[in-house]
Design a protein around this motif. Structure first.
Motif, mmCIF file in Angstrom:
data_model
loop_
_atom_site.group_PDB
_atom_site.id
_atom_site.type_symbol
_atom_site.label_atom_id
_atom_site.label_comp_id
_atom_site.label_asym_id
_atom_site.label_seq_id
_atom_site.Cartn_x
_atom_site.Cartn_y
_atom_site.Cartn_z
ATOM 1 N N ALA A 1 -12.826 -20.408 -18.517
ATOM 2 C CA ALA A 1 -13.645 -19.504 -17.645
ATOM 3 C C ALA A 1 -14.968 -19.830 -17.628
ATOM 4 N N LYS A 2 -15.451 -19.763 -16.338
ATOM 5 C CA LYS A 2 -17.132 -20.285 -16.363
ATOM 6 C C LYS A 2 -18.114 -19.151 -17.197
ATOM 7 N N LEU A 3 -17.625 -18.207 -17.589
ATOM 8 C CA LEU A 3 -18.359 -17.274 -18.374
ATOM 9 C C LEU A 3 -18.300 -17.499 -19.760
ATOM 10 N N GLY A 4 -17.246 -18.119 -20.257
ATOM 11 C CA GLY A 4 -17.038 -18.608 -21.564
ATOM 12 C C GLY A 4 -15.962 -18.007 -22.232
ATOM 13 N N HIS A 5 -15.585 -18.493 -23.561
ATOM 14 C CA HIS A 5 -14.305 -18.019 -23.992
ATOM 15 C C HIS A 5 -14.451 -17.072 -25.047
ATOM 16 N N VAL A 6 -13.834 -15.979 -25.125
ATOM 17 C CA VAL A 6 -14.031 -15.119 -26.229
ATOM 18 C C VAL A 6 -12.751 -15.122 -26.954
ATOM 19 N N LEU A 7 -12.899 -15.092 -28.252
ATOM 20 C CA LEU A 7 -11.752 -14.957 -29.348
ATOM 21 C C LEU A 7 -11.693 -13.474 -29.798
ATOM 22 N N VAL A 8 -10.543 -12.723 -29.646
ATOM 23 C CA VAL A 8 -10.252 -11.286 -30.022
ATOM 24 C C VAL A 8 -9.576 -11.370 -31.303
ATOM 25 N N VAL A 9 -10.055 -10.894 -32.339
ATOM 26 C CA VAL A 9 -9.281 -10.614 -33.653
ATOM 27 C C VAL A 9 -9.185 -9.392 -34.012
ATOM 28 N N ASP A 10 -7.784 -8.809 -33.934
ATOM 29 C CA ASP A 10 -7.582 -7.671 -34.154
ATOM 30 C C ASP A 10 -6.298 -7.387 -34.331
ATOM 31 N N ASP A 11 -5.756 -6.699 -35.520
ATOM 32 C CA ASP A 11 -4.208 -6.811 -35.934
ATOM 33 C C ASP A 11 -3.885 -5.675 -35.057
ATOM 34 N N GLU A 12 -4.491 -4.538 -34.381
ATOM 35 C CA GLU A 12 -4.031 -3.638 -33.483
ATOM 36 C C GLU A 12 -3.766 -4.083 -32.057
ATOM 37 N N GLU A 13 -2.173 -4.878 -31.966
ATOM 38 C CA GLU A 13 -2.099 -5.384 -30.697
ATOM 39 C C GLU A 13 -2.300 -4.800 -29.616
ATOM 40 N N VAL A 14 -2.266 -3.543 -29.363
ATOM 41 C CA VAL A 14 -2.358 -2.730 -28.161
ATOM 42 C C VAL A 14 -3.938 -2.755 -27.701
ATOM 43 N N LEU A 15 -4.793 -2.491 -28.945
ATOM 44 C CA LEU A 15 -5.883 -2.494 -28.498
ATOM 45 C C LEU A 15 -6.694 -3.901 -28.379
ATOM 46 N N ALA A 16 -6.217 -4.823 -28.960
ATOM 47 C CA ALA A 16 -6.764 -6.141 -28.707
ATOM 48 C C ALA A 16 -6.267 -6.459 -27.267
ATOM 49 N N GLY A 17 -4.957 -6.258 -26.796
ATOM 50 C CA GLY A 17 -4.356 -6.433 -25.283
ATOM 51 C C GLY A 17 -5.533 -5.880 -24.414
ATOM 52 N N VAL A 18 -5.796 -4.591 -24.746
ATOM 53 C CA VAL A 18 -6.710 -3.849 -23.720
ATOM 54 C C VAL A 18 -7.956 -4.657 -23.749
ATOM 55 N N VAL A 19 -8.721 -5.000 -24.729
ATOM 56 C CA VAL A 19 -10.044 -5.647 -24.720
ATOM 57 C C VAL A 19 -9.756 -6.818 -23.985
ATOM 58 N N ALA A 20 -8.699 -7.826 -24.277
ATOM 59 C CA ALA A 20 -8.619 -8.965 -23.800
ATOM 60 C C ALA A 20 -8.467 -8.803 -22.035
ATOM 61 N N SER A 21 -7.772 -7.880 -21.674
ATOM 62 C CA SER A 21 -7.603 -7.581 -20.354
ATOM 63 C C SER A 21 -8.666 -7.437 -19.595
ATOM 64 N N TYR A 22 -9.765 -6.456 -20.347
ATOM 65 C CA TYR A 22 -11.080 -6.133 -19.806
ATOM 66 C C TYR A 22 -12.008 -7.530 -19.275
ATOM 67 N N LEU A 23 -11.649 -8.301 -20.521
ATOM 68 C CA LEU A 23 -12.665 -9.376 -20.605
ATOM 69 C C LEU A 23 -11.981 -10.280 -19.559
ATOM 70 N N ASP A 24 -10.733 -10.608 -19.470
ATOM 71 C CA ASP A 24 -10.189 -11.467 -18.403
ATOM 72 C C ASP A 24 -10.641 -11.055 -16.950
ATOM 73 N N ARG A 25 -10.580 -9.608 -16.778
ATOM 74 C CA ARG A 25 -10.969 -9.228 -15.409
ATOM 75 C C ARG A 25 -12.656 -9.544 -15.031
ATOM 76 N N ALA A 26 -13.304 -9.474 -16.254
ATOM 77 C CA ALA A 26 -14.805 -9.991 -16.154
ATOM 78 C C ALA A 26 -15.095 -11.189 -16.068
ATOM 79 N N GLY A 27 -14.198 -12.183 -15.905
ATOM 80 C CA GLY A 27 -14.179 -13.600 -15.630
ATOM 81 C C GLY A 27 -14.548 -14.334 -17.127
#
Length: 230
Positions: free
Chosen positions: A3-29
């Protein structure tokens, strides 16, 4: 494709929380990668060269502090710590090994994305811009255009936030800037005064300065900080 905005690595063993954060980041580009394992996070950071790492402090096994320390040996990416701990010492340790910012759980995923976006809006000198003058304070040189800091001619390795903080102070050396002014300039609207004090302490340590001598970064009592003569 990244993505043109950059790559974000999310590191968290709480899978649900990590998934929510990743989905918000995905939608933000942003392009995102998620892992809950500290060792895997270090290898992913080395291989993917992410723009930002969002890192849980309380990982099992290799904890977030050690992950941050290892990533800082090869990467100057922005790094935001996630912590569920209320002990201030844990936050201080995380910031001391190279984290740029921290967010305390529970948090709003929308707010976290806003923090990431604010980090990436920080001004950078581009190749097509006129070079800025090199600022000198005794043995200290701050080259904002090249993003290089030297003491006695030797390069000093700083995190992006440490460099940005020093550069802001160096650009107006006679001006005493409050912690709130520095938060707004360096971190954006988000952040607290504590962040400034910790990063100033880290800067002093790396520059060979300290709170007693204050050659380069001077505390202005009741106000904040300014540059010293060196």
């Amino acid at each position: 494709m990244t993505a043109k905005l950059g790559h974000v690595l999310v590191v968290d063993d709480e899978e649900v929380l990590a998934g929510v954060v990743a989905s918000y980041l995905d939608r933000a580009g942003f392009d995102t990668t998620v892992t809950g394992d500290g060792l895997a996070a270090v290898e992913l950071a080395r291989r993917l060269d992410p723009t930002v790492v969002i890192l849980d402090l309380g990982l099992p096994g290799l904890d977030g502090v050690e992950v941050c320390r290892r990533i800082r040996t090869f990467s100057d990416c922005y790094l935001i710590m996630l912590t569920a701990r209320t002990d201030e010492v844990d936050v201080l340790i995380g910031l001391s090994v190279g984290a740029d910012d921290y967010v305390t759980k529970p948090f709003s995923a929308r707010e976290l994305v806003a923090r990431v976006q604010a980090m990436l809006r920080r001004p950078r000198t581009g190749a097509d811009e006129a070079p800025l003058p090199v600022r000198r304070f005794g043995a200290l040189e701050v080259d904002a255009s090249a993003r290089v800091v030297r003491v006695d001619g030797r390069p000093v390795e700083l995190t992006p936030t440490e460099f940005d903080l020093l550069s802001v102070l160096a650009a107006r050396p006679r001006l005493a800037q409050s912690r709130r002014q520095l938060i707004q300039t360096v971190w954006g609207e988000a952040g607290d005064d504590h962040l400034v004090d910790v990063h100033v302490a880290n800067l002093r340590r790396k520059l060979g300065d300290d709170a007693a001598t204050q050659r380069y970064v001077v505390t202005v009592r009741g106000v904040g900080y300014r540059m010293g003569a060196g």
